[in-house]
Design a protein around this motif. Structure first.
Motif, PDB file in Angstrom:
ATOM      1  N   SER A 120      -3.668   5.221   1.439  1.00 16.51           N
ATOM      2  CA  SER A 120      -4.750   4.443   0.490  1.00 16.51           C
ATOM      3  C   SER A 120      -5.524   5.386  -0.105  1.00 16.51           C
ATOM      4  O   SER A 120      -6.544   5.288  -0.844  1.00 16.51           O
ATOM      5  N   ILE A 136       0.885  -1.257  -0.023  1.00 14.77           N
ATOM      6  CA  ILE A 136       0.076   0.017  -0.022  1.00 14.77           C
ATOM      7  C   ILE A 136       0.855   1.240  -0.194  1.00 14.77           C
ATOM      8  O   ILE A 136       0.500   2.492  -0.763  1.00 14.77           O
ATOM      9  N   ASP A 189      -6.268   4.878  -4.131  1.00 12.11           N
ATOM     10  CA  ASP A 189      -7.337   3.420  -4.044  1.00 12.11           C
ATOM     11  C   ASP A 189      -8.580   4.074  -3.553  1.00 12.11           C
ATOM     12  O   ASP A 189      -9.732   3.314  -4.162  1.00 12.11           O
ATOM     13  N   THR A 249      -5.310  -4.008   3.477  1.00 14.96           N
ATOM     14  CA  THR A 249      -6.213  -2.829   3.179  1.00 14.96           C
ATOM     15  C   THR A 249      -6.583  -2.593   1.731  1.00 14.96           C
ATOM     16  O   THR A 249      -7.570  -2.370   1.480  1.00 14.96           O
TER      17      THR A 249
END
Length: 296
Positions: free
Chosen positions: A241, A103, A244, A220
Motif C-alpha cells: 500500500s 492492492i 497509495d 485496504t
C-alpha cells in the motif's frame, strides 16, 4: 430464465454502425449489404427491447441507450479479439493469464512488469484483478496472486511476501496522536476480510480497546480512500500500500511503529509440473524480483 446475451454478429454490426454513424459505411467495412446491416441492427434492437439508433436520411446517430451500450460492447469485442490472438494467433502458446488481488497488482506488480516484459518480450501478459474470494473462482488463469490462505485457491503455491501494518491518517489527524491511547479518539477503519487488523495493533500498543468506534471497508484501497476523506484512521499494509499512502497524502500516526501481519501474499497454481512455459518464467521472475527488493 431467458438468456438476453445477443448474437455476437449483431454486436459486431452494431459496433461498426455506431463507430461510422452510417449503415452504408459499416456495410462496406464488414463486407455486407446496407440492407443486411439494417436488418441485423433491427434484430438487436428487438432483442433488447429498445431502439439503439435514430435513423436519418444519410446517416444514423445513437440514442441515449445506444451511447450507454457502445463502450461495453467495444470492450467485450476487444477482449475477445485479444484473447483469440494470444491463444490461437501468431503468439499462440506465449499468452500468460495472471489474476491478482488489486492492492498487490497496483502497489507491487505495477513497479515490476516492465522488467518482466524486458526479460521476456515474447510473452504477452494479460493481468486482471479481483478483491473477493469469488473473483478468483471464475474463468481461466495460469497463476493467481492471493492474500491469505493459498489452499483455498489452488493445490500448490509459493509464498511471495508478508506485510507490516501501519496506522495512517491525514496530517490534521496525525497531529492529534501524541500517544497510543489517542487512537481511540477517532474512528478506526477496519478491513473485515483480514485476520490482522486493529485488534492486533491495539494489543501491540497495549491499548485497552475501550469504547472504540469501528468503521468497516471491504478493501485496504477503500479504507485509505475513506481516511483521505477524513473518515478516520486506516491501516496501511506495507509495502503493497506504500504508493497509495504517499499518493493520498497520508502519513504514519506513530513514527517507526509497525506490526508484522499474520498473513501473506501467495502465488497459486494447480501444479508446478503442469505450468505452461510463460507461467514458469513469470513464477521464477516474480519470486526473484520480490526477494531482490528486500520485502518481508
Amino acid at each position: 430464465m431467458e438468456n438476453r446475451i445477443p448474437s455476437l454478429n449483431w454486436l459486431r454490426v452494431f459496433e461498426a454502425a455506431a463507430r461510422t454513424e452510417s449503415f452504408a459505411r459499416a456495410a462496406a467495412q464488414l463486407h455486407m449489404s446496407p440492407a443486411a446491416v439494417s436488418q441485423q441492427v433491427r434484430a438487436l434492437e428487438e432483442r433488447l427491447g429498445t431502439p439503439l439508433f435514430v435513423r436519418q436520411a444519410q446517416s444514423v446517430r445513437l440514442t441515449e441507450a445506444g451511447r450507454a451500450y457502445l463502450p461495453p460492447v467495444q470492450q467485450a469485442l476487444m477482449t475477445l479479439e485479444s484473447a483469440t490472438d494470444v491463444l490461437f494467433g501468431a503468439s499462440r502458446g506465449q499468452g500468460l493469464y495472471v489474476q491478482s488481488v488489486l492492492i498487490f497488482a497496483h502497489g507491487i506488480l505495477a513497479q515490476g512488469i516492465a522488467d518482466f516484459e524486458t526479460r521476456h518480450p515474447d510473452v504477452s501478459l494479460m493481468l486482471s484483478t479481483g478483491n473477493s474470494a469469488s473473483d478468483f473462482h471464475h474463468g481461466f488463469t495460469d497463476l493467481k496472486i492471493i492474500f491469505g490462505n493459498p489452499h483455498a485457491y489452488g493445490a500448490e503455491s509459493d509464498r511471495i511476501m508478508g506485510e507490516c501494518l501501519v496506522p495512517v491518517a491525514p496530517p490534521e489527524i496525525v497531529a492529534q496522536i501524541a500517544q497510543p491511547s489517542d487512537f481511540l479518539k477517532f474512528p478506526l477503519i477496519e478491513v473485515g476480510t483480514h485476520r490482522s487488523g486493529w485488534v492486533q495493533v491495539l494489543e501491540e500498543l497495549r491499548v485497552m480497546p475501550g469504547r472504540r468506534q469501528m468503521v468497516h471497508a471491504d478493501s485496504t484501497v477503500m479504507a485509505m480512500a475513506m481516511s483521505r476523506a477524513g473518515r478516520g484512521i486506516a491501516l496501511a499494509r506495507s509495502p503493497a500500500s506504500d504508493l497509495d499512502v504517499s499518493a493520498g497524502g497520508l502519513t504514519p500516526c506513530l513514527p517507526e511503529f509497525s506490526v508484522q501481519g499474520s498473513e501473506a501474499y501467495h502465488l497459486v497454481y494447480d501444479s508446478l509440473r503442469g505450468l505452461r512455459p510463460p507461467a514458469r518464467q513469470f513464477r521464477i521472475w516474480l519470486l526473484d524480483w520480490v526477494a531482490a527488493q528486500g520485502w518481508p
